[in-house]
Design an enzyme around this catalytic site. Structure first.
Site, mmCIF file in Angstrom:
data_model
loop_
_atom_site.group_PDB
_atom_site.id
_atom_site.type_symbol
_atom_site.label_atom_id
_atom_site.label_comp_id
_atom_site.label_asym_id
_atom_site.label_seq_id
_atom_site.Cartn_x
_atom_site.Cartn_y
_atom_site.Cartn_z
ATOM 1 N N LYS A 27 -6.021 13.422 -16.807
ATOM 2 C CA LYS A 27 -7.092 14.056 -16.028
ATOM 3 C C LYS A 27 -7.660 13.018 -15.066
ATOM 4 O O LYS A 27 -8.052 11.921 -15.474
ATOM 5 C CB LYS A 27 -8.186 14.583 -16.939
ATOM 6 C CG LYS A 27 -9.241 15.401 -16.217
ATOM 7 C CD LYS A 27 -8.684 16.732 -15.700
ATOM 8 C CE LYS A 27 -8.711 17.788 -16.772
ATOM 9 N NZ LYS A 27 -8.246 19.102 -16.258
ATOM 10 N N THR A 72 -4.952 17.858 -20.687
ATOM 11 C CA THR A 72 -5.801 17.045 -19.817
ATOM 12 C C THR A 72 -7.259 17.441 -19.976
ATOM 13 O O THR A 72 -8.160 16.604 -19.812
ATOM 14 C CB THR A 72 -5.367 17.178 -18.342
ATOM 15 O OG1 THR A 72 -5.601 18.506 -17.881
ATOM 16 C CG2 THR A 72 -3.897 16.827 -18.174
ATOM 17 N N ASP A 73 -7.523 18.692 -20.312
ATOM 18 C CA ASP A 73 -8.899 19.129 -20.548
ATOM 19 C C ASP A 73 -9.480 18.408 -21.763
ATOM 20 O O ASP A 73 -10.674 18.072 -21.782
ATOM 21 C CB ASP A 73 -8.936 20.640 -20.750
ATOM 22 C CG ASP A 73 -10.352 21.188 -20.748
ATOM 23 O OD1 ASP A 73 -11.002 21.147 -19.683
ATOM 24 O OD2 ASP A 73 -10.809 21.633 -21.814
ATOM 25 N N PHE A 173 -7.547 -17.268 16.132
ATOM 26 C CA PHE A 173 -6.180 -16.853 15.849
ATOM 27 C C PHE A 173 -5.297 -17.296 17.013
ATOM 28 O O PHE A 173 -5.384 -16.755 18.118
ATOM 29 C CB PHE A 173 -6.080 -15.337 15.652
ATOM 30 C CG PHE A 173 -4.724 -14.906 15.141
ATOM 31 C CD1 PHE A 173 -4.236 -15.397 13.940
ATOM 32 C CD2 PHE A 173 -3.942 -14.022 15.859
ATOM 33 C CE1 PHE A 173 -2.985 -15.018 13.465
ATOM 34 C CE2 PHE A 173 -2.701 -13.627 15.394
ATOM 35 C CZ PHE A 173 -2.216 -14.133 14.193
ATOM 36 N N ASN A 260 -7.423 -5.615 8.839
ATOM 37 C CA ASN A 260 -8.155 -6.309 9.889
ATOM 38 C C ASN A 260 -8.879 -5.263 10.730
ATOM 39 O O ASN A 260 -8.244 -4.430 11.386
ATOM 40 C CB ASN A 260 -7.193 -7.123 10.765
ATOM 41 C CG ASN A 260 -7.875 -8.312 11.409
ATOM 42 O OD1 ASN A 260 -9.046 -8.240 11.740
ATOM 43 N ND2 ASN A 260 -7.139 -9.388 11.588
#
Length: 313
Positions: A27, A72-73, A173, A260
């Site tokens: 889940k 899943t519940d 840079f 970036n």
């Protein structure tokens, strides 16, 4: 019948040449808020939890036999019940509690991955003091945590995402190779901005104070970003990771996903104006993207801790 018709397909029990690979199920994104109200001064924990189980599910995938499939519940309900029974001291501790429960009580579950995002709240100040039971969401970043149990070994990751940082100078840079497709100018003064996503792996049996570790790592990350004169985003990333590992003995490695966030100098010449590194266009896409791991020399790798964590190398 034509190709692809049901009569031409292998029978359900035919396993020749086809095998089930790695898998997990559960889940996702269970939002749970726990209020501790033992005193008049309340405490709030706000998590988004995912539970994913691994184990003997062959017959479910092959034949639809659900005898080993914990719904899943049920996993969702366990998360809410454990928030009540055990509280939420830190996301890492809460995930460890969940993982140990599922692997210890469901015989065919051999491991799994439990993840959490924690949303921060701080007390609303009233007359100089934080209110006892009124809060406002904090917005700098989202704390993350992940616990993986594989082959009986527990791997714990702390982390954060969406931490946006910017340096208005102190970033260069240049010196990169140029070919006929290179148009980027070199610069000795640029804006450096990025949205930090980071996860750090705790050493086994570190006995860490996860909340204290989180606060320290975030502080070191921000301080090192500010203090490092950057020649590239890559250099800055390594400087951050190196310092964190030097100062936090409980950590084995740290990994980063950092785009970036480009800022381009706006040409104001057509308007008769000079632009002395003051006005910028904020680029959306495309963008540079760095995936980087920084680890202790000689430290054993733990690939199971990182498997299926999107974006991490």
């Amino acid at each position: 019948m034509g190709t692809g018709d049901i009569e031409d397909r292998p029978a359900a029990g035919d396993r020749s040449g086809i095998v089930l690979g790695s898998n997990q199920y559960g889940k996702a994104e269970v939002r749970v808020v726990r209020i501790e109200r033992d005193t008049a001064r309340h405490r709030i924990a706000d998590l988004n939890v995912t539970s994913l189980l691994r184990g003997d599910y062959e017959e479910c995938y092959r034949g639809g036999d659900n005898a080993h499939v914990l719904a899943t519940d049920t996993q969702k309900n366990t998360i809410y019940a454990f928030a009540k029974e055990y509280g939420i001291s830190s996301p890492e501790e809460f995930l460890l509690t969940l993982g140990r429960h599922f692997t210890g009580s469901v015989p065919w579950t051999t491991g799994g991955r439990w993840e959490a995002e924690q949303f921060g709240w701080e007390r609303i100040p009233v007359q100089g003091r934080g209110h006892d039971h009124s809060f406002v969401r904090t917005g700098q970043e989202v704390r993350t945590a992940a616990v993986t149990i594989a082959d009986g070994v527990e791997h714990v990751l702390g982390g954060l995402k969406d931490l946006l940082v910017l340096k208005s100078t102190g970033s260069e840079f240049h010196g990169f190779p140029r070919d006929k497709y290179t148009t980027l100018p070199e610069t000795t003064d640029r804006i450096l901005a990025t949205s930090v996503t980071a996860r750090w792996r705790f050493l086994p049996a570190a006995g860490a104070d996860y909340d204290a570790s989180y606060a320290a790592v975030k502080a070191l990350l921000l301080e090192t970003f500010a203090q490092t004169h950057s020649l590239s985003l890559q250099q800055t990333i390594f400087a951050i990771g190196e310092r964190i590992l030097q100062e936090r003995a409980e950590l084995a490695e740290i990994r980063f996903v950092m785009p970036n966030k480009h800022h381009y100098l706006m040409d104001l010449g057509p308007f008769g104006l000079q632009n002395n590194n003051e006005v910028f266009i904020v680029g959306d896409r495309p963008y540079g993207l760095m995936n980087t791991a920084v680890t202790r020399a000689g430290q054993a790798e733990a690939p199971a801790a990182w498997e299926w964590l999107a974006g991490f190398c």
